[in-house]
Write a protein that holds these residues in place. Structure first.
Motif, PDB file in Angstrom:
ATOM      1  N   SER A 115      46.028 -18.230  10.802  1.00  0.00           N
ATOM      2  CA  SER A 115      44.809 -18.516  10.045  1.00  0.00           C
ATOM      3  C   SER A 115      43.845 -19.379  10.863  1.00  0.00           C
ATOM      4  O   SER A 115      42.620 -19.248  10.740  1.00  0.00           O
ATOM      5  N   ALA A 116      44.379 -20.264  11.720  1.00  0.00           N
ATOM      6  CA  ALA A 116      43.524 -21.090  12.572  1.00  0.00           C
ATOM      7  C   ALA A 116      42.741 -20.225  13.560  1.00  0.00           C
ATOM      8  O   ALA A 116      41.546 -20.434  13.778  1.00  0.00           O
ATOM      9  N   ARG A 117      43.401 -19.247  14.140  1.00  0.00           N
ATOM     10  CA  ARG A 117      42.727 -18.347  15.085  1.00  0.00           C
ATOM     11  C   ARG A 117      41.646 -17.532  14.370  1.00  0.00           C
ATOM     12  O   ARG A 117      40.554 -17.332  14.903  1.00  0.00           O
ATOM     13  N   CYS A 118      41.952 -17.064  13.179  1.00  0.00           N
ATOM     14  CA  CYS A 118      40.973 -16.300  12.404  1.00  0.00           C
ATOM     15  C   CYS A 118      39.761 -17.166  12.065  1.00  0.00           C
ATOM     16  O   CYS A 118      38.613 -16.729  12.200  1.00  0.00           O
ATOM     17  N   PHE A 119      39.998 -18.396  11.642  1.00  0.00           N
ATOM     18  CA  PHE A 119      38.912 -19.318  11.320  1.00  0.00           C
ATOM     19  C   PHE A 119      38.022 -19.556  12.543  1.00  0.00           C
ATOM     20  O   PHE A 119      36.794 -19.625  12.426  1.00  0.00           O
ATOM     21  N   ALA A 120      38.647 -19.681  13.712  1.00  0.00           N
ATOM     22  CA  ALA A 120      37.889 -19.894  14.946  1.00  0.00           C
ATOM     23  C   ALA A 120      36.970 -18.710  15.254  1.00  0.00           C
ATOM     24  O   ALA A 120      35.847 -18.888  15.747  1.00  0.00           O
ATOM     25  N   GLN A 121      37.414 -17.505  14.956  1.00  0.00           N
ATOM     26  CA  GLN A 121      36.580 -16.328  15.181  1.00  0.00           C
ATOM     27  C   GLN A 121      35.337 -16.351  14.296  1.00  0.00           C
ATOM     28  O   GLN A 121      34.237 -16.002  14.736  1.00  0.00           O
ATOM     29  N   TYR A 122      35.500 -16.784  13.061  1.00  0.00           N
ATOM     30  CA  TYR A 122      34.346 -16.889  12.166  1.00  0.00           C
ATOM     31  C   TYR A 122      33.399 -17.996  12.610  1.00  0.00           C
ATOM     32  O   TYR A 122      32.166 -17.869  12.487  1.00  0.00           O
ATOM     33  N   MET A 123      33.950 -19.094  13.127  1.00  0.00           N
ATOM     34  CA  MET A 123      33.107 -20.187  13.602  1.00  0.00           C
ATOM     35  C   MET A 123      32.190 -19.720  14.725  1.00  0.00           C
ATOM     36  O   MET A 123      31.018 -20.117  14.792  1.00  0.00           O
ATOM     37  N   ARG A 124      32.702 -18.888  15.598  1.00  0.00           N
ATOM     38  CA  ARG A 124      31.878 -18.396  16.709  1.00  0.00           C
ATOM     39  C   ARG A 124      30.721 -17.545  16.196  1.00  0.00           C
ATOM     40  O   ARG A 124      29.579 -17.674  16.671  1.00  0.00           O
ATOM     41  N   ILE A 125      30.985 -16.676  15.218  1.00  0.00           N
ATOM     42  CA  ILE A 125      29.909 -15.852  14.668  1.00  0.00           C
ATOM     43  C   ILE A 125      28.884 -16.721  13.957  1.00  0.00           C
ATOM     44  O   ILE A 125      27.664 -16.504  14.065  1.00  0.00           O
ATOM     45  N   ASP A 126      29.351 -17.726  13.236  1.00  0.00           N
ATOM     46  CA  ASP A 126      28.423 -18.647  12.563  1.00  0.00           C
ATOM     47  C   ASP A 126      27.513 -19.340  13.575  1.00  0.00           C
ATOM     48  O   ASP A 126      26.311 -19.519  13.329  1.00  0.00           O
ATOM     49  N   ALA A 127      28.072 -19.735  14.711  1.00  0.00           N
ATOM     50  CA  ALA A 127      27.265 -20.391  15.744  1.00  0.00           C
ATOM     51  C   ALA A 127      26.239 -19.425  16.334  1.00  0.00           C
ATOM     52  O   ALA A 127      25.087 -19.800  16.588  1.00  0.00           O
ATOM     53  N   LEU A 128      26.635 -18.188  16.538  1.00  0.00           N
ATOM     54  CA  LEU A 128      25.696 -17.183  17.066  1.00  0.00           C
ATOM     55  C   LEU A 128      24.571 -16.906  16.074  1.00  0.00           C
ATOM     56  O   LEU A 128      23.407 -16.749  16.462  1.00  0.00           O
ATOM     57  N   VAL A 129      24.918 -16.864  14.782  1.00  0.00           N
ATOM     58  CA  VAL A 129      23.892 -16.654  13.757  1.00  0.00           C
ATOM     59  C   VAL A 129      22.904 -17.817  13.766  1.00  0.00           C
ATOM     60  O   VAL A 129      21.680 -17.628  13.684  1.00  0.00           O
ATOM     61  N   ALA A 130      23.413 -19.039  13.900  1.00  0.00           N
ATOM     62  CA  ALA A 130      22.558 -20.228  13.866  1.00  0.00           C
ATOM     63  C   ALA A 130      21.660 -20.343  15.090  1.00  0.00           C
ATOM     64  O   ALA A 130      20.585 -20.952  15.018  1.00  0.00           O
ATOM     65  N   THR A 150      32.622 -25.237  20.281  1.00  0.00           N
ATOM     66  CA  THR A 150      33.598 -24.993  21.341  1.00  0.00           C
ATOM     67  C   THR A 150      34.794 -25.933  21.232  1.00  0.00           C
ATOM     68  O   THR A 150      35.944 -25.518  21.388  1.00  0.00           O
ATOM     69  N   VAL A 151      34.534 -27.198  20.932  1.00  0.00           N
ATOM     70  CA  VAL A 151      35.627 -28.166  20.788  1.00  0.00           C
ATOM     71  C   VAL A 151      36.547 -27.763  19.645  1.00  0.00           C
ATOM     72  O   VAL A 151      37.783 -27.755  19.785  1.00  0.00           O
ATOM     73  N   LEU A 152      35.968 -27.415  18.506  1.00  0.00           N
ATOM     74  CA  LEU A 152      36.777 -27.086  17.337  1.00  0.00           C
ATOM     75  C   LEU A 152      37.538 -25.772  17.509  1.00  0.00           C
ATOM     76  O   LEU A 152      38.721 -25.677  17.168  1.00  0.00           O
ATOM     77  N   THR A 153      36.884 -24.753  18.028  1.00  0.00           N
ATOM     78  CA  THR A 153      37.565 -23.469  18.198  1.00  0.00           C
ATOM     79  C   THR A 153      38.661 -23.562  19.258  1.00  0.00           C
ATOM     80  O   THR A 153      39.697 -22.896  19.135  1.00  0.00           O
ATOM     81  N   THR A 154      38.432 -24.385  20.276  1.00  0.00           N
ATOM     82  CA  THR A 154      39.479 -24.575  21.285  1.00  0.00           C
ATOM     83  C   THR A 154      40.717 -25.208  20.658  1.00  0.00           C
ATOM     84  O   THR A 154      41.849 -24.793  20.927  1.00  0.00           O
ATOM     85  N   ALA A 155      40.502 -26.196  19.799  1.00  0.00           N
ATOM     86  CA  ALA A 155      41.630 -26.840  19.124  1.00  0.00           C
ATOM     87  C   ALA A 155      42.356 -25.843  18.217  1.00  0.00           C
ATOM     88  O   ALA A 155      43.598 -25.806  18.183  1.00  0.00           O
ATOM     89  N   LEU A 156      41.606 -25.021  17.500  1.00  0.00           N
ATOM     90  CA  LEU A 156      42.217 -24.040  16.603  1.00  0.00           C
ATOM     91  C   LEU A 156      42.987 -22.982  17.385  1.00  0.00           C
ATOM     92  O   LEU A 156      44.106 -22.607  17.017  1.00  0.00           O
ATOM     93  N   ASN A 157      42.387 -22.496  18.467  1.00  0.00           N
ATOM     94  CA  ASN A 157      43.077 -21.494  19.285  1.00  0.00           C
ATOM     95  C   ASN A 157      44.307 -22.074  19.978  1.00  0.00           C
ATOM     96  O   ASN A 157      45.300 -21.379  20.179  1.00  0.00           O
ATOM     97  N   THR A 158      44.236 -23.355  20.322  1.00  0.00           N
ATOM     98  CA  THR A 158      45.403 -24.006  20.912  1.00  0.00           C
ATOM     99  C   THR A 158      46.549 -24.077  19.908  1.00  0.00           C
ATOM    100  O   THR A 158      47.721 -23.911  20.269  1.00  0.00           O
TER     101      THR A 158
END
Length: 212
Positions: A89-104, A151-159
């Motif tokens: 679920s952490a990896r999935c959440f990180a994928q959504y965070m990246r799309i949210d950042a691109l939208v913003a 990047t900091v948050l998604t890196t932590a989630l992917n880790t």
């Protein structure tokens, strides 16, 4: 009756010793793997993160289309309303965070954004034209700072995801060690030579040739 010659006995003892060592390594690997998995999940649970309502494939696709994003890999998993308490679920959440950042940021990554804020909101590379901080220095581009946080948050989630996968691999390796240990021990015990007493006595006292 068990009749094991000294060489065979030594080989059997060596095989049993090797099986014991493999079993110990197997149990240790499984224990460490379970501990690692528990640590990852406990750490994620402490953060209390829950997937936002838009974190479904359909809704994120609509957001991406509205923002004009093209050729962007969209998440296929869903964590809407789901507690983020394991690696998957952490990896999935990180994928959504990246799309949210691109939208913003209008589809631009950190490397594609000017580092300083400007009056028109597009950003600038010119420190003289940039908005100024109270101390007179150029103000950082908020959109670029958004990517730093993302990047900091998604890196932590992917880790967390990677750590859990490594833990699962350790559990699997530990199970394989245990299976090999059991097979080796079974082979060693099965290899004990069993002979009949009469045959053993006949070999010690062979009948003289020619005696009726």
């Amino acid at each position: 009756m068990q009749n094991t010659s000294p060489p065979n006995r030594r080989r059997r003892i060596a095989a049993l010793a090797a099986a014991a060592v493999l079993a110990i390594f197997g149990i240790a690997a499984i224990g460490q793997g379970l501990h690692g998995q528990s640590t990852v999940r406990d750490a994620l649970a402490l953060e209390g993160v829950t997937g936002a309502p838009h974190m479904t494939p359909a809704r994120i696709a609509a957001n991406a289309k509205k923002a004009g994003l093209k050729d962007v890999a969209l998440p296929t998993c869903s964590v809407a309303g789901t507690p983020i308490d394991d690696g998957t679920s952490a990896r999935c959440f990180a994928q959504y965070m990246r799309i949210d950042a691109l939208v913003a940021t209008g589809g631009k990554t950190y490397a594609q954004l000017p580092p300083f804020a400007s009056k028109d909101g597009t950003g600038t590379y010119d420190t003289a034209a940039a908005l100024k901080m109270p101390d007179g220095g150029p103000m950082n581009n908020p959109k670029a700072q958004l990517w730093v946080t993302e990047t900091v948050l998604t890196t932590a989630l992917n880790t967390s995801y990677m750590a859990e996968q490594i833990s699962l691999f350790g559990i699997a390796v530990g199970g394989a060690f245990l299976l090999v240990a059991l097979a080796l021990a079974a082979a060693a015990l099965h290899g004990v030579r069993i002979t009949r007493p009469s045959l053993a006595i006949a070999r010690r006292h062979p009948t003289s040739a020619g005696i009726i």
